[in-house]
Write a protein that holds these residues in place. Structure first.
Motif, PDB file in Angstrom:
ATOM      1  N   THR A 180       0.826  -1.219   0.000  1.00  0.00           N
ATOM      2  CA  THR A 180       0.000   0.000   0.000  1.00  0.00           C
ATOM      3  C   THR A 180       0.857   1.265   0.000  1.00  0.00           C
ATOM      4  OG1 THR A 180      -0.120  -0.117   2.421  1.00  0.00           O
ATOM      5  CG2 THR A 180      -1.911  -1.142   1.180  1.00  0.00           C
ATOM      6  N   VAL A 181       2.097   1.158  -0.473  1.00  0.00           N
ATOM      7  CA  VAL A 181       2.982   2.325  -0.485  1.00  0.00           C
ATOM      8  C   VAL A 181       2.398   3.454  -1.324  1.00  0.00           C
ATOM      9  CG1 VAL A 181       5.231   3.146  -1.301  1.00  0.00           C
ATOM     10  CG2 VAL A 181       5.090   1.030  -0.013  1.00  0.00           C
ATOM     11  N   ASP A 182       1.710   3.090  -2.397  1.00  0.00           N
ATOM     12  CA  ASP A 182       1.152   4.127  -3.263  1.00  0.00           C
ATOM     13  C   ASP A 182      -0.012   4.872  -2.624  1.00  0.00           C
ATOM     14  OD1 ASP A 182      -0.381   1.851  -3.255  1.00  0.00           O
ATOM     15  OD2 ASP A 182      -0.994   2.018  -5.357  1.00  0.00           O
ATOM     16  N   GLU A 183      -0.475   4.424  -1.468  1.00  0.00           N
ATOM     17  CA  GLU A 183      -1.581   5.084  -0.777  1.00  0.00           C
ATOM     18  C   GLU A 183      -1.105   6.010   0.337  1.00  0.00           C
ATOM     19  OE1 GLU A 183      -4.294   2.156   0.627  1.00  0.00           O
ATOM     20  OE2 GLU A 183      -4.404   1.092  -1.306  1.00  0.00           O
ATOM     21  N   ILE A 184       0.201   6.205   0.453  1.00  0.00           N
ATOM     22  CA  ILE A 184       0.729   7.060   1.518  1.00  0.00           C
ATOM     23  C   ILE A 184       0.166   8.470   1.395  1.00  0.00           C
ATOM     24  CG2 ILE A 184       2.831   8.210   2.339  1.00  0.00           C
ATOM     25  CD1 ILE A 184       4.346   5.666   1.797  1.00  0.00           C
ATOM     26  N   ALA A 185      -0.300   9.004   2.524  1.00  0.00           N
ATOM     27  CA  ALA A 185      -0.798  10.378   2.564  1.00  0.00           C
ATOM     28  C   ALA A 185       0.393  11.313   2.752  1.00  0.00           C
ATOM     29  CB  ALA A 185      -1.791  10.547   3.714  1.00  0.00           C
ATOM     30  N   PRO A 186       0.746  12.116   1.764  1.00  0.00           N
ATOM     31  CA  PRO A 186       1.995  12.895   1.828  1.00  0.00           C
ATOM     32  C   PRO A 186       2.021  13.893   2.975  1.00  0.00           C
ATOM     33  CG  PRO A 186       0.656  13.562  -0.052  1.00  0.00           C
ATOM     34  CD  PRO A 186       0.032  12.330   0.492  1.00  0.00           C
ATOM     35  N   TYR A 187       0.911  14.563   3.252  1.00  0.00           N
ATOM     36  CA  TYR A 187       0.922  15.562   4.327  1.00  0.00           C
ATOM     37  C   TYR A 187       1.020  14.896   5.701  1.00  0.00           C
ATOM     38  CZ  TYR A 187      -0.358  18.843   0.659  1.00  0.00           C
ATOM     39  OH  TYR A 187      -0.360  19.603  -0.483  1.00  0.00           O
ATOM     40  N   THR A 188       0.374  13.750   5.845  1.00  0.00           N
ATOM     41  CA  THR A 188       0.497  13.013   7.105  1.00  0.00           C
ATOM     42  C   THR A 188       1.932  12.555   7.316  1.00  0.00           C
ATOM     43  OG1 THR A 188      -1.791  12.232   6.952  1.00  0.00           O
ATOM     44  CG2 THR A 188      -0.301  10.993   8.380  1.00  0.00           C
ATOM     45  N   ALA A 189       2.533  12.003   6.264  1.00  0.00           N
ATOM     46  CA  ALA A 189       3.923  11.574   6.361  1.00  0.00           C
ATOM     47  C   ALA A 189       4.846  12.747   6.639  1.00  0.00           C
ATOM     48  CB  ALA A 189       4.336  10.865   5.073  1.00  0.00           C
ATOM     49  N   LEU A 190       4.518  13.937   6.071  1.00  0.00           N
ATOM     50  CA  LEU A 190       5.329  15.124   6.324  1.00  0.00           C
ATOM     51  C   LEU A 190       5.294  15.506   7.801  1.00  0.00           C
ATOM     52  CD1 LEU A 190       6.995  17.533   5.328  1.00  0.00           C
ATOM     53  CD2 LEU A 190       4.831  18.733   4.844  1.00  0.00           C
ATOM     54  N   VAL A 191       4.111  15.432   8.410  1.00  0.00           N
ATOM     55  CA  VAL A 191       3.991  15.749   9.831  1.00  0.00           C
ATOM     56  C   VAL A 191       4.777  14.742  10.674  1.00  0.00           C
ATOM     57  CG1 VAL A 191       2.383  15.860  11.784  1.00  0.00           C
ATOM     58  CG2 VAL A 191       1.784  16.943   9.605  1.00  0.00           C
ATOM     59  N   GLY A 192       4.656  13.466  10.342  1.00  0.00           N
ATOM     60  CA  GLY A 192       5.404  12.451  11.079  1.00  0.00           C
ATOM     61  C   GLY A 192       6.896  12.635  10.942  1.00  0.00           C
ATOM     62  N   ALA A 193       7.365  12.903   9.704  1.00  0.00           N
ATOM     63  CA  ALA A 193       8.800  13.095   9.476  1.00  0.00           C
ATOM     64  C   ALA A 193       9.305  14.351  10.178  1.00  0.00           C
ATOM     65  CB  ALA A 193       9.075  13.181   7.975  1.00  0.00           C
ATOM     66  N   ALA A 194       8.506  15.421  10.175  1.00  0.00           N
ATOM     67  CA  ALA A 194       8.901  16.660  10.850  1.00  0.00           C
ATOM     68  C   ALA A 194       9.014  16.429  12.355  1.00  0.00           C
ATOM     69  CB  ALA A 194       7.903  17.769  10.549  1.00  0.00           C
ATOM     70  N   THR A 195       8.082  15.672  12.908  1.00  0.00           N
ATOM     71  CA  THR A 195       8.146  15.354  14.333  1.00  0.00           C
ATOM     72  C   THR A 195       9.401  14.554  14.651  1.00  0.00           C
ATOM     73  OG1 THR A 195       5.723  15.291  14.436  1.00  0.00           O
ATOM     74  CG2 THR A 195       6.928  14.240  16.235  1.00  0.00           C
ATOM     75  N   LEU A 196       9.686  13.574  13.825  1.00  0.00           N
ATOM     76  CA  LEU A 196      10.851  12.724  14.036  1.00  0.00           C
ATOM     77  C   LEU A 196      12.138  13.538  13.917  1.00  0.00           C
ATOM     78  CD1 LEU A 196      11.933   9.839  14.462  1.00  0.00           C
ATOM     79  CD2 LEU A 196      11.790   9.505  11.989  1.00  0.00           C
ATOM     80  N   ALA A 197      12.238  14.360  12.877  1.00  0.00           N
ATOM     81  CA  ALA A 197      13.439  15.162  12.660  1.00  0.00           C
ATOM     82  C   ALA A 197      13.636  16.173  13.786  1.00  0.00           C
ATOM     83  CB  ALA A 197      13.359  15.875  11.312  1.00  0.00           C
ATOM     84  N   THR A 198      12.542  16.807  14.205  1.00  0.00           N
ATOM     85  CA  THR A 198      12.643  17.778  15.295  1.00  0.00           C
ATOM     86  C   THR A 198      13.096  17.108  16.586  1.00  0.00           C
ATOM     87  OG1 THR A 198      10.862  19.090  14.294  1.00  0.00           O
ATOM     88  CG2 THR A 198      11.395  19.530  16.608  1.00  0.00           C
TER      89      THR A 198
END
Length: 588
Positions: A180-198
């Motif tokens: 289901t990789v093609d179903e990734i929600a880009p904005y949700t993933a952006l929030v998760g990645a930003a949280t992780l990076a921060t």
């Protein structure tokens, strides 16, 4: 305040760590408790749903039980509450007795918590915490690393905003995610990645700030800005949503014999699982903090937490990997952090539930990924791999078992592997042929090297390890090889100081060896025989098999007595002359 009496410290374990509480520890524990209250929000709701209960019961299980377990346990960082594994077992066992979500189902689950608490408390009072000693350090490291990957896998749907079918299997989750990789929600993933990076950046460059709260705040602000700018319908960023604002109501378990009988099987399974989880997690955190864990006290703490929790609408709880790891990483110093977490959770439920609804689920996933990464002990993994192939196999086996089995079965698998490795080692005690060191003025003995001369009539053997049923074949084969290679060595002197224990099978082997050597005109002798081994060999069961006069305290005494029994015709032609006494004989 002086040291508390031992009995009082066992009754009130908090007396042991209370003197360490100061302004600095309170500040650290308050910060860790606030984070813990936020972390448990989505977990409690999700786990309660998994257990077939209304969502608020997951939060109730994180309130009173967390406080009781913290105050009566031994770990400074373990946080109890709802867990994934316990929730799965509760649903699998209780759904056969009542309709999930119904009033009868809730009542049965609360009664189950009471029975589980009784069993765990009884095990703690019976001092069965010694059972956790069979969970080796290597097992804990492998189990922790595997559980960390399970945490990451469980957060993939939340981090990337995709829907995955619930599955306890790591491989199935990864396979479903890949499909289901093609179903990734880009904005949700952006929030998760930003949280992780921060979080990673704050941990490195802002060490004085609680990096998890900083990361969560950054993710929440980003999610709020995206939703305001593009609209939540477009971003698909999900938040926690509204939370129930009621405190846990007083509850009463069902005490009918029929109900207790019906719950007993499930209660035993949940009790063992809960204890294994709690103690394993406590020990894994203790490896990092340097604390010693009292298994008996943890049993008592977990038992009391479930027992008391059953009167406050809580279903069975145990130690939580996510919350305990977050508690340690957030800088908690005493068990007050877990108690503060429960208190903050009450405040959240009563007062700030609307604000908690703005926290994006993707940010929670990012925080839990940070926690999981911190649980993997790369230093000890590298040490184990370099130090021992056997221990590395136990590490790998426990790690893989954690990914493919239930958590309690993974720990049991690791314990079995450790015991098998131990049995393999003890079943092959070191057997060393010894000779006097010619260069030692004190007549010290050393291991004979290949090709070195030895007495043709006396074999000196040092047994390093216990002579028990598992080692009998190995030692017996070696003695047979000695007899075949050197048939003139009718006498055998055993250096037994390193032979810690002899059981019946070992004593029977030595009795047969003694009888065979007497038949050939020789004798079996012992030097440094330990009291426990001597009691076995010279006890009534083997009366007459061993000569008490063949046991010596000193090596010189043993060699002198045995030398007098040697065949002088053989000595006359011997060129080895390994003993001091040999020098008094005429040259060959």
């Amino acid at each position: 305040m002086g040291a508390s009496p031992h009995w009082l410290a066992r009754l009130l374990p908090a007396l042991r760590w209370w003197p360490r509480v100061d302004r600095g520890s309170l500040r650290a524990d308050l910060a860790a408790g606030a984070l813990g209250a936020i972390v448990v929000l989505p977990q409690g709701i999700a786990f309660a749903t998994l257990a077939g209960l209304p969502p608020q019961y997951g939060l109730y299980a994180a309130m009173v039980p967390a406080v009781v377990a913290a105050l009566w346990g031994s770990s400074r960082h373990l946080v109890s509450g709802p867990t994934n594994a316990i929730s799965l077992v509760v649903f699998a066992t209780m759904s056969q007795l009542a309709e999930p979500g119904s009033a009868q189902y809730v009542s049965l689950v609360i009664t189950l918590a009471f029975v589980v608490g009784l069993i765990q408390l009884a095990m703690g009072l019976a001092r069965l915490g010694v059972l956790v000693n069979f969970i080796s350090h290597t097992v804990v490291v492998g189990f922790t690393a595997g559980a960390a990957l399970l945490i990451v896998a469980s957060q993939l749907p939340n981090f990337f905003g995709i829907a995955l079918p619930p599955s306890p299997s790591f491989l199935e989750t990864i396979h479903a995610f890949a499909a289901t990789v093609d179903e990734i929600a880009p904005y949700t993933a952006l929030v998760g990645a930003a949280t992780l990076a921060t979080g990673l950046a704050a941990r490195r460059w802002l060490p004085r700030l609680p990096y998890m709260i900083v990361a969560m705040a950054a993710g929440s602000i980003l999610a709020y800005a995206l939703n305001r700018w593009l609209g939540q319908e477009h971003t698909a960023i999900r938040t926690l949503g509204a939370l129930p604002d009621a405190l846990p109501a007083l509850s009463a378990p069902q005490f009918s014999l029929d109900t207790l009988r019906a719950l007993m099987g499930a209660a035993i399974a949940v009790s063992v699982l809960g204890l294994v989880e709690a103690v394993s997690i406590a020990r894994s955190i203790a490896l990092k903090s340097g604390q010693r864990i009292d298994g008996n006290q943890e049993f008592v703490g977990q038992g009391l937490s479930n027992l008391v929790g059953s009167f406050f609408s809580a279903y069975p709880s145990s130690g939580s990997f996510n919350r305990s790891g977050a508690n340690y990483e957030a800088g908690a110093r005493t068990p007050l952090a877990a108690a503060f977490s429960a208190g903050f959770l009450v405040l959240v439920v009563l007062a700030v539930a609307p604000l908690a609804a703005f926290i994006p689920i993707a940010s929670m996933a990012g925080i839990l990924v940070l926690v999981a990464w911190g649980l993997i002990d790369f230093h000890h993994i590298a040490t184990i791999v370099r130090a021992s192939r056997g221990e590395a196999a136990v590490l790998a086996g426990t790690f893989l078992a954690t990914l493919v089995m239930h958590l309690e079965m993974a720990v049991l698998a690791g314990m079995v592997l450790s015991l098998l490795l131990y049995l393999r080692r003890t079943a092959r005690p070191a057997l060393r042929s010894m000779i006097p060191d010619r260069d030692s003025p004190l007549r010290k003995f050393r291991e004979r090297r290949q090709g070195e001369a030895e007495c043709p009539q006396l074999q000196i053997l040092r047994i390093e390890g216990s002579l028990y049923f598992g080692a009998v074949d190995h030692v017996g084969d070696y003695l047979q090889q000695i007899e075949e290679r050197r048939p003139l060595q009718k006498h055998l002197l055993v250096f037994a100081r390193s032979m810690n224990f002899v059981d019946v099978a070992g004593a029977e082997l030595l009795a047969r060896e003694a009888g065979r050597r007497r038949t050939r005109g020789g004798q079996l002798y012992f030097h440094g025989l330990r009291e426990s081994a001597s009691n076995m060999l010279h006890g009534p069961a083997f009366a007459g098999s061993f000569d008490r006069g063949a046991c010596f305290a000193g090596k010189a005494e043993a060699i002198g007595a045995i030398f007098a029994q040697l065949d002088r015709a053989v000595c006359a032609t011997c060129t080895a002359r390994v003993f001091e006494e040999c020098r008094r004989l005429p040259p060959p």
